[in-house]
Every structure is written in C-alpha cells, then in structure tokens.
Write a protein that holds these residues in place. Structure first.
Motif, PDB file in Angstrom:
ATOM      1  N   GLY A   1      32.699  48.488  26.115  1.00 46.90           N
ATOM      2  CA  GLY A   1      33.460  50.056  26.722  1.00 46.90           C
ATOM      3  C   GLY A   1      34.093  50.801  26.872  1.00 46.90           C
ATOM      4  N   ARG A   2      34.121  51.824  28.343  1.00 49.55           N
ATOM      5  CA  ARG A   2      35.178  52.453  28.362  1.00 49.55           C
ATOM      6  C   ARG A   2      35.318  51.516  29.400  1.00 49.55           C
ATOM      7  NH1 ARG A   2      33.196  58.752  28.892  1.00 49.55           N
ATOM      8  NH2 ARG A   2      33.052  58.792  27.101  1.00 49.55           N
ATOM      9  N   ILE A   3      34.809  50.707  30.769  1.00 52.52           N
ATOM     10  CA  ILE A   3      34.791  49.448  31.983  1.00 52.52           C
ATOM     11  C   ILE A   3      35.890  48.253  31.023  1.00 52.52           C
ATOM     12  CG2 ILE A   3      34.112  48.268  33.323  1.00 52.52           C
ATOM     13  CD1 ILE A   3      31.576  49.270  33.417  1.00 52.52           C
ATOM     14  N   ASP A   4      35.913  47.936  30.102  1.00 51.34           N
ATOM     15  CA  ASP A   4      36.989  47.064  29.524  1.00 51.34           C
ATOM     16  C   ASP A   4      38.017  48.176  29.059  1.00 51.34           C
ATOM     17  OD1 ASP A   4      38.197  45.094  28.533  1.00 51.34           O
ATOM     18  OD2 ASP A   4      37.424  45.641  26.841  1.00 51.34           O
ATOM     19  N   THR A   5      37.862  49.112  28.953  1.00 48.89           N
ATOM     20  CA  THR A   5      39.316  49.431  28.365  1.00 48.89           C
ATOM     21  C   THR A   5      40.539  49.779  29.561  1.00 48.89           C
ATOM     22  OG1 THR A   5      38.265  50.387  26.424  1.00 48.89           O
ATOM     23  CG2 THR A   5      40.703  51.470  26.915  1.00 48.89           C
ATOM     24  N   LEU A   6      39.183  50.832  30.524  1.00 54.77           N
ATOM     25  CA  LEU A   6      40.215  51.435  31.675  1.00 54.77           C
ATOM     26  C   LEU A   6      41.000  49.669  32.011  1.00 54.77           C
ATOM     27  CD1 LEU A   6      40.861  52.966  34.136  1.00 54.77           C
ATOM     28  CD2 LEU A   6      38.552  52.648  34.696  1.00 54.77           C
ATOM     29  N   ILE A   7      39.782  48.687  32.760  1.00 54.47           N
ATOM     30  CA  ILE A   7      40.352  47.601  33.514  1.00 54.47           C
ATOM     31  C   ILE A   7      41.565  46.859  32.461  1.00 54.47           C
ATOM     32  CG2 ILE A   7      39.899  44.792  33.632  1.00 54.47           C
ATOM     33  CD1 ILE A   7      37.100  46.207  34.706  1.00 54.47           C
ATOM     34  N   MET A   8      41.532  46.833  31.141  1.00 52.58           N
ATOM     35  CA  MET A   8      42.507  45.953  30.329  1.00 52.58           C
ATOM     36  C   MET A   8      43.497  46.616  30.086  1.00 52.58           C
ATOM     37  SD  MET A   8      41.339  43.291  30.142  1.00 52.58           S
ATOM     38  CE  MET A   8      42.870  42.680  29.212  1.00 52.58           C
ATOM     39  N   ARG A   9      43.469  47.949  30.190  1.00 52.02           N
ATOM     40  CA  ARG A   9      44.916  48.864  30.204  1.00 52.02           C
ATOM     41  C   ARG A   9      44.971  48.793  31.434  1.00 52.02           C
ATOM     42  NH1 ARG A   9      43.238  49.555  26.087  1.00 52.02           N
ATOM     43  NH2 ARG A   9      44.442  47.261  26.274  1.00 52.02           N
ATOM     44  N   ILE A  10      44.721  48.599  33.320  1.00 49.80           N
ATOM     45  CA  ILE A  10      45.549  48.756  34.207  1.00 49.80           C
ATOM     46  C   ILE A  10      46.033  46.943  33.719  1.00 49.80           C
ATOM     47  CG2 ILE A  10      45.201  47.839  36.756  1.00 49.80           C
ATOM     48  CD1 ILE A  10      42.994  49.941  36.509  1.00 49.80           C
ATOM     49  N   VAL A  11      45.121  45.731  33.247  1.00 46.48           N
ATOM     50  CA  VAL A  11      46.310  44.452  33.396  1.00 46.48           C
ATOM     51  C   VAL A  11      47.589  44.705  32.255  1.00 46.48           C
ATOM     52  CG1 VAL A  11      45.466  42.692  31.623  1.00 46.48           C
ATOM     53  CG2 VAL A  11      43.855  43.343  33.587  1.00 46.48           C
ATOM     54  N   ASP A  12      47.087  45.780  30.999  1.00 45.93           N
ATOM     55  CA  ASP A  12      48.888  45.887  30.241  1.00 45.93           C
ATOM     56  C   ASP A  12      49.737  46.481  31.693  1.00 45.93           C
ATOM     57  OD1 ASP A  12      47.113  44.580  28.430  1.00 45.93           O
ATOM     58  OD2 ASP A  12      46.464  46.822  27.526  1.00 45.93           O
TER      59      ASP A  12
ATOM     60  N   THR B   1      39.583  37.259  38.343  1.00 41.57           N
ATOM     61  CA  THR B   1      38.093  36.958  37.554  1.00 41.57           C
ATOM     62  C   THR B   1      37.194  37.396  37.770  1.00 41.57           C
ATOM     63  OG1 THR B   1      38.473  34.576  38.012  1.00 41.57           O
ATOM     64  CG2 THR B   1      35.806  35.148  37.516  1.00 41.57           C
ATOM     65  N   VAL B   2      36.422  38.312  38.779  1.00 41.77           N
ATOM     66  CA  VAL B   2      35.661  39.321  38.857  1.00 41.77           C
ATOM     67  C   VAL B   2      35.611  40.282  37.895  1.00 41.77           C
ATOM     68  CG1 VAL B   2      34.430  41.648  40.237  1.00 41.77           C
ATOM     69  CG2 VAL B   2      35.074  38.770  41.139  1.00 41.77           C
ATOM     70  N   LEU B   3      36.901  40.837  37.998  1.00 38.01           N
ATOM     71  CA  LEU B   3      37.934  42.276  36.846  1.00 38.01           C
ATOM     72  C   LEU B   3      37.160  41.337  35.523  1.00 38.01           C
ATOM     73  CD1 LEU B   3      39.905  44.166  39.164  1.00 38.01           C
ATOM     74  CD2 LEU B   3      38.183  44.441  38.504  1.00 38.01           C
ATOM     75  N   GLY B   4      37.597  40.682  34.819  1.00 38.72           N
ATOM     76  CA  GLY B   4      38.135  40.341  34.307  1.00 38.72           C
ATOM     77  C   GLY B   4      36.741  39.725  33.577  1.00 38.72           C
ATOM     78  N   LEU B   5      34.900  39.273  34.226  1.00 44.43           N
ATOM     79  CA  LEU B   5      34.372  39.163  33.661  1.00 44.43           C
ATOM     80  C   LEU B   5      33.181  40.662  33.311  1.00 44.43           C
ATOM     81  CD1 LEU B   5      32.533  36.363  35.840  1.00 44.43           C
ATOM     82  CD2 LEU B   5      33.319  36.294  33.288  1.00 44.43           C
ATOM     83  N   ILE B   6      33.505  41.595  34.390  1.00 47.70           N
ATOM     84  CA  ILE B   6      32.999  42.466  34.349  1.00 47.70           C
ATOM     85  C   ILE B   6      33.810  43.574  33.122  1.00 47.70           C
ATOM     86  CG2 ILE B   6      33.092  45.057  35.301  1.00 47.70           C
ATOM     87  CD1 ILE B   6      33.217  43.731  37.978  1.00 47.70           C
ATOM     88  N   ALA B   7      34.803  43.445  33.034  1.00 49.59           N
ATOM     89  CA  ALA B   7      35.721  43.901  31.290  1.00 49.59           C
ATOM     90  C   ALA B   7      34.634  43.151  30.287  1.00 49.59           C
ATOM     91  CB  ALA B   7      36.646  44.011  31.900  1.00 49.59           C
ATOM     92  N   ALA B   8      34.629  42.140  30.044  1.00 50.34           N
ATOM     93  CA  ALA B   8      33.886  41.506  28.947  1.00 50.34           C
ATOM     94  C   ALA B   8      32.383  41.760  28.867  1.00 50.34           C
ATOM     95  CB  ALA B   8      34.227  39.858  29.281  1.00 50.34           C
ATOM     96  N   TYR B   9      31.554  41.231  29.881  1.00 55.04           N
ATOM     97  CA  TYR B   9      30.197  41.819  29.591  1.00 55.04           C
ATOM     98  C   TYR B   9      29.858  43.215  29.291  1.00 55.04           C
ATOM     99  CZ  TYR B   9      24.667  40.396  30.423  1.00 55.04           C
ATOM    100  OH  TYR B   9      23.967  40.461  30.961  1.00 55.04           O
ATOM    101  N   PHE B  10      30.365  44.417  29.936  1.00 56.74           N
ATOM    102  CA  PHE B  10      29.837  45.497  29.707  1.00 56.74           C
ATOM    103  C   PHE B  10      30.668  46.122  28.701  1.00 56.74           C
ATOM    104  CE2 PHE B  10      28.967  44.266  34.445  1.00 56.74           C
ATOM    105  CZ  PHE B  10      27.928  44.932  34.291  1.00 56.74           C
TER     106      PHE B  10
END
Length: 299
Positions: A125-136, A114-123
């Motif tokens: 850019g690169r933060i979203d890209t980094l988190i979602m590539r790890i998720v993938d 939840t914390v990482l998903g909220l951060i990725a969606a709200y900010f």
C-alpha cells in the motif's frame, strides 16, 4: 528464530563454503580477504611503529626508499613517506581504517535497508509506495556524487564519512529485500503463520528474513567493496577522513604528487594494497552470486 530458519541457515552456510571451495580463484581471494582482515584486527602488534605517533617519527627518515635503514637501525622494508613514517606500518593502520569504515557502514546500511524492505513488502500500500519512491530517489543519483554533496555540507570526519556511506547504500539493500520478501510473502508457510496468530515481527524476522538471505549476502559483500572504494575516493579528494585518521585513500593522496619525482612507493604500495583488497572481495562476491543464483547454474 525457528528451528526451520536455523536449519535453512546451516544449509546455506554449507552451500556457500562448498561453492567457494570449487573455485580455485575464489579460494585464493577468500584467503587473501581473511589474511587482510586478520592483519587489520591485530595491526598494532604487526607494525614496528605507530606511524601516527609524532614522538617516534624523525623527519630525517623521510622519503627513504624500500629496504633502507634508519639512523637507529630500524629497517624500512617498504620505505618511508614525507613525514618519515614507515610505509608498512602506515599501510596496516590505513587498512584498519578502510576496512572498519567499509564493513561498519555496510552492516548498518544492511540493517536499515533490510528493515525498510521487509516493511515495504509485507504491508504494501502507501507504506510500500513511500519507501520505494525514496529508494528510487536515492538510486537515481551516482553514489559518489551524493557522498560528495553530503561531506561538502558536513565536513571531514570518520563518523561523517560512515553516515554518508550508509545513506547512499541502504536503498540497494531495501530494494533487494523487498523483491525477495514479496515472493516469500504469498507462500503457504507465511499464510500458516498468520493463521496461527504469530506476531508480525516474528513472521518477518523468523520466517521471511531467512529466505531473503542469499541476495543479501551477495549484495553485502559487493557493497563493502564499493564502500571501501568510495571512502578511498573521498579521502583522496581531500573531503573524506582527516589526516589524523588516515585510510588507504589518504595514503595514496599523500604520495600522488611525488610519483613523477621517483618516490613511487609512497603512493603505489597503498594503491596496490587497496586494489588487492577490493578485487578479492569482488571475486568472493561474484562467486557467491554464482552459487546462490540458480539461473547461472552450478559451476
């Protein structure tokens, strides 16, 4: 948390209870889940013995069939295993371990995701890209395979199993929260909160998160069932929990070799309990999905 968020949570809770109440199958499954959870919590008060206290075990009572009686007059309604343990007691203790591992790992994975998903969606850019590539990356491998690899490196242990299950579950929550938060991020109430100078943590937790709860509730229920199944699989394979902290999976493994020799109860009874537990949680989770997903319609 804002009054708006609290009101939304009350409405959501009432909707969930009403939705479950309209499905007899879901009501039965929910009752079964509550009974099993209650039995796990008060387990030591329900069982006639501590099945893992060597001082109370007698090897002469090993492999007794269901309904047998020991030399000291104790009734074994579900029989005993190869170590002379009362199967009913062993199953309740195993249920405590399985539920504890599944619920705890699910809650921690939910918080992390939840914390990482909220951060990725709200900010973004690169933060979203980094988190979602790890998720993938995490979602690109089978859950049980990743858990097997981790435990092969870490070894057996309760907290090691929990750590492995958290690591393979958080990505599912992160993706779901990000998808829901992206929709909420562009709504007027979020823009109004930003204009008023409300801090980012308060916007995320007090405004966006409450509107992301419906998918989280459904995924959380299903992931708990998946975690219980994964832990049972790992313990059955001999790389999960140690014999000193047995779960339902380990109890099934203990009697697996004896199935063909007639001592079916040692493996079958824990297997039936595990099946009922996972099946009931999945039924409740599926019903919640139907209630919370408007595309499925009201049933």
């Amino acid at each position: 948390m804002t009054a708006r968020a609290l009101f939304a949570e009350d409405m959501l809770l009432g909707r969930l209870v009403t939705g479950i109440g309209r499905s007899p199958k879901a009501v039965v499954a929910a009752v079964v889940c509550i009974i099993l959870l209650f039995a796990a919590v008060i387990g030591p008060y329900l069982t006639p013995q501590n099945p893992f206290d060597l001082a109370v075990l007698d090897i002469l009572d090993s492999k007794l069939p269901p309904g047998s009686q020991s030399m000291d007059g104790m009734n074994y309604w579900l029989g005993t295993d190869g170590q002379g343990r009362d199967m009913f007691s062993a199953m309740i203790y195993g249920l405590r371990t399985s539920l504890g591992v599944g619920v705890f790992s699910g809650i921690v994975a939910l918080l992390v995701g939840t914390v990482l998903g909220l951060i990725a969606a709200y900010f973004g850019g690169r933060i979203d890209t980094l988190i979602m590539r790890i998720v993938d990356l995490m979602l690109g491998f089978p859950t049980i395979l990743v858990a097997l690899m981790l435990l092969a490196l870490l070894g057996q242990g309760l907290w090691k199993v929990i750590f492995a299950l958290i690591l393979v579950q958080w990505a599912t929550f992160a993706r779901a929260v990000r998808s829901a938060a992206l929709v909420e991020k562009n709504k007027d109430y979020v823009e109004a909160a930003v204009t008023l100078g409300i801090g980012t943590p308060r916007i995320l937790i007090g405004h966006i998160l409450p509107n992301c709860l419906p998918p989280l509730i459904v995924i959380g229920m299903l992931q708990v069932a998946n975690a219980i199944s994964a832990e049972a699989t790992l313990s059955f394979l001999g790389i999960g929990l140690p014999i000193t902290e047995p779960s339902l999976g380990l109890l099934i493994a203990n009697g697996y070799q004896l199935l063909m020799s007639g001592e079916y109860w040692i493996s079958v009874y824990p297997g039936v309990l595990l099946l009922v537990l996972v099946f009931s949680i999945n039924i409740v989770g599926d019903r919640l999905r139907e209630v919370l997903n408007p595309r499925l319609g009201e049933r």
